[in-house]
Design a protein around this motif. Structure first.
Motif, PDB file in Angstrom:
ATOM      1  N   SER A  24       0.950  -1.307  -0.078  1.00 23.76           N
ATOM      2  CA  SER A  24       0.109   0.051  -0.469  1.00 23.76           C
ATOM      3  C   SER A  24       0.743   1.661   0.603  1.00 23.76           C
ATOM      4  N   ASP A  26       0.194   4.391  -0.622  1.00 29.06           N
ATOM      5  CA  ASP A  26      -0.731   6.017  -0.131  1.00 29.06           C
ATOM      6  C   ASP A  26      -0.348   5.357   1.643  1.00 29.06           C
ATOM      7  N   ARG A  30       1.047   8.430   4.238  1.00 27.04           N
ATOM      8  CA  ARG A  30       0.271   8.694   4.896  1.00 27.04           C
ATOM      9  C   ARG A  30       1.296   8.161   6.252  1.00 27.04           C
ATOM     10  N   SER A  35      -0.164  12.859   2.279  1.00 30.49           N
ATOM     11  CA  SER A  35      -2.181  12.989   1.903  1.00 30.49           C
ATOM     12  C   SER A  35      -2.225  11.222   1.203  1.00 30.49           C
ATOM     13  N   GLN A  36      -1.490  11.068  -0.048  1.00 31.55           N
ATOM     14  CA  GLN A  36      -1.122  10.277  -0.605  1.00 31.55           C
ATOM     15  C   GLN A  36      -0.193   9.715  -1.379  1.00 31.55           C
TER      16      GLN A  36
END
Length: 93
Positions: A24, A26, A30, A35-36
């Motif tokens: 992941s 993203d 974080r 934020s991404q």
């Protein structure tokens, strides 16, 4: 039910054996305070991400290094838990 992220990546052209297909990005972003994860970063970050993945793995966060206990059936030492996602660990509490 939404598609699994790895399946979505594969439909977008990632190969199934890509070491990062199940990571992941993203979530990683974080954890770094962003934020991404921007797809533009992958070219620059792929090598260090793959090196880190090879060293630390990508198993679930909780229980990765669980203490060993004697198994009930044969007294063999086994981890007291398999690695858990955050929500699974919360559910145990």
């Amino acid at each position: 039910m939404p598609a699994k992220p790895a399946a979505v990546r594969i439909t977008k052209g990632w190969t199934a054996n890509d070491p990062l297909v199940h990571v992941s990005l993203d979530l990683l972003a974080r954890r770094a305070g962003l934020s991404q994860f921007s797809p533009r970063w992958l070219t620059t970050l792929r090598e260090p991400l793959e090196e880190t993945l090879a060293k630390v793995g990508a198993d679930r966060e909780f229980g990765r290094n669980a203490a060993s206990v004697a198994a009930a059936d044969d007294n063999e030492a086994v981890p007291w838990t398999l690695p858990l996602h955050r929500l699974q660990a919360v559910a145990l509490l």
